[in-house]
Design a protein around this motif. Structure first.
Motif, PDB file in Angstrom:
ATOM      1  N   MET A 148     -50.627 -20.487  95.294  1.00 33.82           N
ATOM      2  CA  MET A 148     -51.330 -21.521  95.927  1.00 33.82           C
ATOM      3  C   MET A 148     -52.014 -22.594  94.925  1.00 33.82           C
ATOM      4  O   MET A 148     -53.074 -22.931  95.161  1.00 33.82           O
ATOM      5  CB  MET A 148     -52.421 -21.162  96.923  1.00 33.82           C
ATOM      6  N   PRO A 149     -51.322 -22.604  93.640  1.00 35.59           N
ATOM      7  CA  PRO A 149     -52.289 -23.436  92.770  1.00 35.59           C
ATOM      8  C   PRO A 149     -52.372 -24.814  93.194  1.00 35.59           C
ATOM      9  O   PRO A 149     -51.678 -25.439  93.748  1.00 35.59           O
ATOM     10  CB  PRO A 149     -51.392 -23.321  91.586  1.00 35.59           C
ATOM     11  N   TYR A 150     -53.457 -25.275  92.484  1.00 34.09           N
ATOM     12  CA  TYR A 150     -54.073 -26.711  92.597  1.00 34.09           C
ATOM     13  C   TYR A 150     -54.080 -27.086  91.198  1.00 34.09           C
ATOM     14  O   TYR A 150     -55.170 -26.532  90.286  1.00 34.09           O
ATOM     15  CB  TYR A 150     -55.167 -26.974  93.229  1.00 34.09           C
ATOM     16  N   VAL A 151     -53.370 -28.193  90.635  1.00 33.61           N
ATOM     17  CA  VAL A 151     -53.445 -28.460  89.158  1.00 33.61           C
ATOM     18  C   VAL A 151     -53.786 -30.035  89.125  1.00 33.61           C
ATOM     19  O   VAL A 151     -53.299 -30.766  89.885  1.00 33.61           O
ATOM     20  CB  VAL A 151     -52.180 -28.259  88.266  1.00 33.61           C
ATOM     21  N   ASN A 152     -54.955 -30.252  88.605  1.00 32.86           N
ATOM     22  CA  ASN A 152     -55.437 -31.678  88.352  1.00 32.86           C
ATOM     23  C   ASN A 152     -55.067 -32.090  86.882  1.00 32.86           C
ATOM     24  O   ASN A 152     -55.895 -31.604  86.106  1.00 32.86           O
ATOM     25  CB  ASN A 152     -56.724 -31.695  88.843  1.00 32.86           C
ATOM     26  N   VAL A 153     -54.407 -33.091  86.852  1.00 34.23           N
ATOM     27  CA  VAL A 153     -53.979 -33.683  85.368  1.00 34.23           C
ATOM     28  C   VAL A 153     -54.712 -34.914  85.366  1.00 34.23           C
ATOM     29  O   VAL A 153     -54.358 -35.886  85.899  1.00 34.23           O
ATOM     30  CB  VAL A 153     -52.610 -33.799  85.281  1.00 34.23           C
ATOM     31  N   ARG A 154     -55.705 -35.163  84.492  1.00 36.33           N
ATOM     32  CA  ARG A 154     -56.192 -36.281  84.260  1.00 36.33           C
ATOM     33  C   ARG A 154     -56.091 -36.802  82.746  1.00 36.33           C
ATOM     34  O   ARG A 154     -56.132 -36.320  81.921  1.00 36.33           O
ATOM     35  CB  ARG A 154     -57.792 -36.100  84.477  1.00 36.33           C
ATOM     36  N   ILE A 155     -55.619 -38.179  83.015  1.00 38.70           N
ATOM     37  CA  ILE A 155     -55.157 -38.740  81.827  1.00 38.70           C
ATOM     38  C   ILE A 155     -55.842 -40.299  81.653  1.00 38.70           C
ATOM     39  O   ILE A 155     -56.198 -40.780  82.766  1.00 38.70           O
ATOM     40  CB  ILE A 155     -53.623 -38.924  81.470  1.00 38.70           C
ATOM     41  N   THR A 156     -55.613 -40.900  80.533  1.00 42.54           N
ATOM     42  CA  THR A 156     -56.090 -42.410  80.481  1.00 42.54           C
ATOM     43  C   THR A 156     -55.179 -43.209  81.186  1.00 42.54           C
ATOM     44  O   THR A 156     -53.979 -42.756  80.966  1.00 42.54           O
ATOM     45  CB  THR A 156     -56.332 -42.859  79.153  1.00 42.54           C
ATOM     46  N   ARG A 157     -55.743 -44.325  81.806  1.00 40.96           N
ATOM     47  CA  ARG A 157     -54.556 -45.008  82.498  1.00 40.96           C
ATOM     48  C   ARG A 157     -53.950 -46.190  81.452  1.00 40.96           C
ATOM     49  O   ARG A 157     -54.635 -46.935  80.836  1.00 40.96           O
ATOM     50  CB  ARG A 157     -55.423 -45.877  83.533  1.00 40.96           C
ATOM     51  N   THR A 201     -47.745 -25.596  95.728  1.00 40.46           N
ATOM     52  CA  THR A 201     -48.278 -25.766  94.737  1.00 40.46           C
ATOM     53  C   THR A 201     -48.694 -27.393  94.612  1.00 40.46           C
ATOM     54  O   THR A 201     -47.636 -28.082  94.531  1.00 40.46           O
ATOM     55  CB  THR A 201     -47.340 -25.398  93.522  1.00 40.46           C
ATOM     56  N   PHE A 202     -49.889 -27.791  94.497  1.00 40.53           N
ATOM     57  CA  PHE A 202     -50.037 -29.241  94.186  1.00 40.53           C
ATOM     58  C   PHE A 202     -50.413 -29.527  92.777  1.00 40.53           C
ATOM     59  O   PHE A 202     -51.192 -28.697  91.909  1.00 40.53           O
ATOM     60  CB  PHE A 202     -51.318 -29.509  94.985  1.00 40.53           C
ATOM     61  N   VAL A 203     -49.933 -30.804  92.295  1.00 35.06           N
ATOM     62  CA  VAL A 203     -50.241 -30.979  91.045  1.00 35.06           C
ATOM     63  C   VAL A 203     -50.745 -32.732  91.393  1.00 35.06           C
ATOM     64  O   VAL A 203     -49.829 -33.449  92.068  1.00 35.06           O
ATOM     65  CB  VAL A 203     -48.770 -31.379  90.112  1.00 35.06           C
ATOM     66  N   VAL A 204     -51.810 -33.122  91.100  1.00 34.87           N
ATOM     67  CA  VAL A 204     -52.365 -34.374  91.286  1.00 34.87           C
ATOM     68  C   VAL A 204     -52.964 -34.926  90.171  1.00 34.87           C
ATOM     69  O   VAL A 204     -53.638 -34.426  89.364  1.00 34.87           O
ATOM     70  CB  VAL A 204     -53.560 -34.197  92.366  1.00 34.87           C
ATOM     71  N   ILE A 205     -52.344 -36.239  89.862  1.00 38.34           N
ATOM     72  CA  ILE A 205     -52.460 -36.793  88.423  1.00 38.34           C
ATOM     73  C   ILE A 205     -53.587 -38.023  88.824  1.00 38.34           C
ATOM     74  O   ILE A 205     -53.620 -38.766  89.477  1.00 38.34           O
ATOM     75  CB  ILE A 205     -51.283 -37.656  87.985  1.00 38.34           C
ATOM     76  N   ASP A 206     -54.804 -37.942  87.959  1.00 44.20           N
ATOM     77  CA  ASP A 206     -55.745 -38.985  87.948  1.00 44.20           C
ATOM     78  C   ASP A 206     -55.542 -39.938  86.667  1.00 44.20           C
ATOM     79  O   ASP A 206     -55.561 -39.520  85.400  1.00 44.20           O
ATOM     80  CB  ASP A 206     -57.236 -38.438  88.157  1.00 44.20           C
ATOM     81  N   GLU A 207     -55.509 -41.227  86.946  1.00 46.06           N
ATOM     82  CA  GLU A 207     -55.381 -42.045  85.865  1.00 46.06           C
ATOM     83  C   GLU A 207     -56.645 -42.732  85.534  1.00 46.06           C
ATOM     84  O   GLU A 207     -57.023 -43.488  86.580  1.00 46.06           O
ATOM     85  CB  GLU A 207     -54.191 -43.236  86.087  1.00 46.06           C
TER      86      GLU A 207
END
Lengths: 74, 74, 74, 74, 74, 74
Positions: free
Chosen positions: C1-10, C40-46
């Motif tokens: 049940m993972p939650y992954v938050n990928v934060r990158i510059t826009r 499994t969630f992968v959420v990308i923040d720019e």
């Protein structure tokens, strides 16, 4: 597909209370936004009191200042 | 300069497995977005099972409901 | 049940690149920890460049200092 | 109403050091953005070294590679 | 002093719906854990669909696979 | 190797103010915990007012209740 992160101070929340929070938040998202509970995650983080600051001081210090009697009675 | 936060339930992931996740996520960001590994952070949080909810219930309850046999065998 | 938050510059990551990151992170968690992709969630923040700091300065200033030629060529 | 999350590796930060970080971050937000300290939260997370990766490897491995002498002296 | 972060896909949640989530989560924490609403933050993040992955693919692709008719009807 | 996430309401913080926050938080971590600025990230998130709740209501409603005169003057 909501992900909800509930962060509270670590002060002995029981498994039953945590289950109640998980159920309550999920129900709310189903009711208000028609989300699917099967893809709704609720993750609770319990943070040590000395790691949580408010008003510029750690939680316990903050409570002593704002609620002097309660704190001294603890 | 990516920051990646991998949140999983705490169920005995080994240091070697965690190192493999750190390496794999970093390689992926280098390959897909040409990021610099030296400024790529991968932080793994391991969350107690009773603190992680899905389907409106804590993880263990969720598993009992959706995978009854496996759960009873554990 | 993972939650992954990928934060990158826009900086213009394309939908295809984001899909590749989502696929890659999910595959990695399946392979290393035997996670179920369906939960499994992968959420990308720019994040805007001026909101991301490193070395005590915003990203663009940091790049000018550490990679002077590239930055002026951009 | 700011919320600040400070994530560091778990390496023995003392309660006094954490209080200093809480005070310093809060003062900064008051000074720069005129925020109200009473509704400013600063939450510190201490992450185990093996859970924090940089340069594609866990922190301790990273330090061995980039600061060989210091690491062997520790 | 809870901090709750509700992350959902950006699909037109109205201000009224967001206010209802804020009220509902706060009430829940008051009821279950006797938290003070004045120091309870609820922050909602709306994430673009192409930035949210589940099942190894972005949300829209995931919906096409798991709910083919609804998706084609949209 | 700290990662700091500063979340504030979106109300027109300037690039200069954000740079000042990035510098101030980094300096603080160098001074208090002897962290290396080169591996210190400070990421600022600006959240729309209607997405940030306190006291069980969105920020603007909260301000009307607690600071009636200021709010009507805005």
């Amino acid at each position: 597909m909501p992900y909800v992160n509930v962060r509270i101070t670590r002060e002995g929340a029981t498994a039953a209370q945590k289950a109640e929070i998980i159920a309550g938040v999920t129900d709310l998202l189903v009711k208000v936004l028609d989300k699917d509970p099967a893809t709704t995650f609720v993750v609770i983080d319990e943070v040590p009191l000395e790691n949580w600051g408010v008003g510029g001081v750690p939680t316990e210090e903050y409570r002593r200042r704002t609620r002097p009697r309660e704190a001294s009675a603890e």
